[in-house]
Design a protein around this motif. Structure first.
Motif, PDB file in Angstrom:
ATOM      1  N   ALA A 228       1.017  -1.117  -0.089  1.00 25.80           N
ATOM      2  CA  ALA A 228       0.033   0.131  -0.267  1.00 25.80           C
ATOM      3  C   ALA A 228       0.913   1.209  -0.588  1.00 25.80           C
ATOM      4  CB  ALA A 228      -1.126  -0.072   0.822  1.00 25.80           C
TER       5      ALA A 228
ATOM      6  N   ALA B 103      -4.785   1.444  -0.036  1.00 25.81           N
ATOM      7  CA  ALA B 103      -6.006   0.651   1.445  1.00 25.81           C
ATOM      8  C   ALA B 103      -6.252  -0.302  -0.017  1.00 25.81           C
ATOM      9  CB  ALA B 103      -6.663   1.065   1.899  1.00 25.81           C
TER      10      ALA B 103
ATOM     11  N   GLY C 157      -9.834   4.371  10.150  1.00 25.43           N
ATOM     12  CA  GLY C 157      -9.433   2.852  10.821  1.00 25.43           C
ATOM     13  C   GLY C 157      -9.237   2.309  12.356  1.00 25.43           C
TER      14      GLY C 157
ATOM     15  N   LEU D  32      -4.283   1.529   4.825  1.00 25.41           N
ATOM     16  CA  LEU D  32      -4.633   2.397   5.049  1.00 25.41           C
ATOM     17  C   LEU D  32      -3.254   2.653   5.451  1.00 25.41           C
ATOM     18  CD1 LEU D  32      -6.456   4.653   5.236  1.00 25.41           C
ATOM     19  CD2 LEU D  32      -7.550   3.551   6.879  1.00 25.41           C
TER      20      LEU D  32
END
Length: 306
Positions: free
Chosen positions: A34, A57, A136, A186
């Motif tokens: 990511a 993400a 998150g 993320l």
């Protein structure tokens, strides 16, 4: 910002380890994958950094589908080794694809574009990126508190019984694996945008080990303990690096051994158990005092009446 990103990474891994019972040594593939994906999106497309982070993400979640599909059928050390093997494959691809990733030099010059605003100062970027970490962490908390999270706990404790109750165990494990990977992505994308580059270290297996260490230090299955473990590791590494000490792994490894031997439930888990035990000791005394007060109350009322 590093502590916030690693805290989210640890919480995402704890979702898989503490609440599903799957120890993964391959989450560096999602964190680092990511990071590279978000960096490439920001460099080549020039989009605002939130779009790049969400794109990273999404890439991590998509990457986790085939890896998880082939891994969740295994258990214990076999699952851990297979995830480690897949992570090393991702590391090899990133290292060899030099035209895209930069190879050993890493992906440099990642911008922090946000609709023309200057976020080059880490102080301003911290407050711009913090909502993603909080979002998150809220997602992890909501997953754990949902009926889906209760099923994951039942699979962790007794997968055969969960299967007998009609729950597709492997499908639940795969979904938990993908969710954990997406949340790890993320954090990894935000980490890369924060530093302005993505390096091979992000996809190396030691990154997975450091995340596992943060979860164990804070307390497996405590959810918020991973944030404490991440803060301890990041601060300790930063302190040792600024002090000129090169063998940081020796110190962190020694602390890890002490925590495992002395505080088997981790820092947060041990503290939580001590608080609960103290509250339990106080509750009988409180109950006795309240009963005595109820016995004395009629006598006081009689005296008052007289």
């Amino acid at each position: 910002m590093d502590i916030a990103c690693w805290a989210l990474f640890a919480a995402a891994l704890d979702l898989l380890l503490g609440f599903t019972g799957l120890l993964s040594f391959g989450h560096a593939a999602f964190w680092g994958g990511a990071a590279y994906a978000a960096g490439l999106i920001a460099v080549h497309w020039g989009v605002p950094f939130p779009v790049a982070v969400l794109g990273g993400a999404l890439f991590a979640a998509v990457l986790a589908v085939p890896i998880g599909y082939l891994s969740v059928r295994l258990r214990g050390i076999y699952f851990a080794m297979v995830t480690l093997a897949f992570a090393q494959m991702v590391y090899f691809v990133v290292n060899q694809w030099r035209d895209l990733t930069g190879g050993e030099n890493g992906l440099q010059g990642v911008p922090r574009e946000f609709f023309g605003m200057d976020l080059s100062d880490p102080f301003f970027f911290y407050y711009a990126g913090l909502p993603f970490v909080l979002l998150g962490l809220f997602a992890v908390w909501r997953i754990v508190r949902s009926p889906f999270g209760r099923v994951l706990v039942s699979i962790r404790d007794n997968p055969a019984r969960a299967q007998a109750l009609g729950y597709p165990v492997e499908r639940y494990k795969l979904l938990a694996f993908v969710l954990s990977a997406g949340l790890s992505g993320l954090a990894g994308g935000l980490y890369a945008i924060s530093h302005g580059f993505a390096s091979l270290h992000e996809v190396y297996w030691t990154t997975s080990g450091q995340a596992v260490m943060a979860v164990v230090l804070g307390g497996i299955g405590t959810l918020w303990g991973g944030a404490i473990g991440a803060a301890l590791i990041v601060e300790l590494n930063d302190y040792l690096a600024t002090a000129g000490f090169t063998e940081t792994g020796l110190v962190t490894g020694g602390i890890f051994v002490v925590i495992v031997l002395v505080f088997r439930r981790g820092v947060w888990g041990t503290a939580r158990d001590l608080i609960a035990a103290r509250a339990a000791r106080r509750s009988p005394a409180a109950g006795t005092d309240s009963a005595a007060a109820q016995v004395e109350a009629p006598d006081r009322q009689e005296v008052t009446a007289r």
